[in-house]
Design an enzyme around this catalytic site. Sequence first.
Site, PDB file in Angstrom:
ATOM      1  CE  LYS A   1      -2.958   2.931   2.658  1.00 39.32           C
ATOM      2  NZ  LYS A   1      -3.590   3.260   3.938  1.00 39.32           N
TER       3      LYS A   1
ATOM      4  N   GLY B   1     -10.670   8.141   6.465  1.00 44.92           N
ATOM      5  CA  GLY B   1     -11.650   9.146   6.832  1.00 44.92           C
ATOM      6  C   GLY B   1     -12.979   8.606   7.324  1.00 44.92           C
TER       7      GLY B   1
ATOM      8  N   GLY C   1      -7.820   9.413   9.745  1.00 46.59           N
ATOM      9  CA  GLY C   1      -8.107   9.544  11.173  1.00 46.59           C
ATOM     10  C   GLY C   1      -9.136  10.609  11.522  1.00 46.59           C
TER      11      GLY C   1
END
Lengths: 257, 415
Positions: A98, A186, A159
């Site tokens: 990622k 989010g 976050g």
Amino acid sequence: MDDDRLVIAGEELGSRLIMGTGGAPSMSVLRAALAASGTALTTVAMRRVDPSARGSVLDVLSECGIRVLPNTAGCFTAGEAVLTAKLAREALGTSWVKLEVIADERTLLPDPIELVEAAEQLVADGFVVLPYTNDDPVLARRLEQIGCAAVMPLGSPIGSGLGIRNPHNIELIVERAGVPVILDAGLGTASDAALAMELGCDAVLLATAVTRARHPERMAAAMRHAVEAGRLARLAGRIPKRRYAQASSPFEGLATS
Amino acid sequence: MNQLKRHRARESGTTGLRGRLERAADRHDLIRIMPAKGARMEIVIVGAGVIGLATAWRAAAGGAAVTLVDPEPASGASAVAAGMLTPVSELTYGEEPLLRLGLASRERYGAFVAELEDLTGLGTGYRTDGIIEVAFDADDLGHLDDLRRFQESLGIPVEALTGRECRRAEPMLAPGVRGGLLAPEDGSIDPRRLTPALLAAGERTGVRLVRRRAAGLLVERDAAVGVRLDDGTELRADRVLLAAGPWSGDLDGLPSGTVPPVRPVKGQVIRLRARTPFIARSTRGIVKGSSVYLVPRADGEVVVGATQEELGFDTRVTAGGLWELLRDARELLPGITELEFAEVSAGLRPGSPDNAPVMGPTALPGLYVGTGHFRNGVLLTPVSADILAATLLDAPVPDVAAPFAPDRFSPEVTS
């Protein structure tokens, strides 16, 4: 329904919920939350673990039989991200990564220019690259053209729990994408995850919404159900919105029956 | 070496242990190994950090013959820790039993320190002037409000302060500080003064200190009967307590799965020096989502901590670790850049899977553990010493210890 499978880079994943591990209050809580989420793939920040240490988050994942997706969290330049990805490949024996290249600490938003640079280098080096990107349809398309195996647009900053701030852009990304779209970052609660799936995302990646919830295990279960519900709703097809009511049972023939 | 020779000579007189074990086994209830009637309980404690030291003192005071094994006492996390005594501001959802343990320990601290200072004539820097926790921005204040509501729901007295009230209490705080909480009953102690006092107390109570590394566990007939040192010396005992932090599971001959997994969690800490008083009390801050604390000492030292890193047995000090601490500390207290730099160090906290201590008997008769104290070792020292000494001496164990038994991580539970 059984043929509705998530496939990334030719590999099938058993769940459309991808988890992150950051922010978990303890290994026990993390373990319980991962089990409740039903996830098959979980990201770990390579800069924050030592793969050889006992009792680490990597041990928890291997004991739970969950595949590890190393991420490059904490990198601010393409150079750092590429190096981190290579170290991860060496340490964990996986070419999946990622890709995260962050622009600044206050917003943790992706730096699109460094991201494209890093993605190009890693794809050329044989990595399966899953880039964390802005909710920008043009950038998402460029990342796909470079050869990324999926695109992972944010719903809102990491976050923040602000949910999906630009659902329209997510729809535009989904519409044009030839690779899986994973809504990343989010999300705050279950309805956010369901919305992501209803918008047509192939999967959802989340961490904080679960790890910093009062009851992480419960929130993980909620997310699992929300992702499944949202996916089913997407496949089922929602009804068109109408201005006025429409009775669900017909009025015709009521008087004579 | 003289000490070891004397020790061996003394140990050679305990050949009755095997016979005792066999008799116990014959009774089908070999759960606890008892010393022969009238004999003193012999205990070996591996690890002389705050937990091992305090337990050794308490167990010796309770009548046991205690040998403490550590190549370098008080050199691990105990030497790095800042020593904040704050069960309240470290509160986390789901960790209420740990809060109760922390409160029980804080309650014991005054008497514990008084007894220690009385016995040894040494000071510990113990203070009970409260801890202030402040929020840097609106998001941080939201987090702090959430914490306050949680604390209040558990009946803990906390005082909410406005930003201006925070700055009246601590004038060096940045003008932009949004608000905070005062935990009036929290405080701090200087671990670097606490450990010498505990060593002295042990010495006066008859604890024998063996400055060697414990390399192996002696197991006979499915029971722990002592440890082997790195020079081959065997120390026999009725009971062995492992209190070696993240190294507690490292002994050769330890049956696998006996000691719950305890991992090292690295913390970097900076020590600064102020010529004039800088802050009046321990000050914690949440700065743009990350935590930092500053603990002042009477001699002008200001301890700034701490990172929390999962990097195995790595104690390197890094540029990034220091930068993050100083960055957040400076946001909170801009004047900090004027202080003299004194020291930087890194220690390894012992972290159990649920972040809570692991205290009590293991499945192996004769073997006990006292580790996993994670961020709270100094705070939990008095209550842990009481719990562990009572367990080792078969005395009544405080109720508050119940949730921390090692068997909570047994395979049946976790799989």
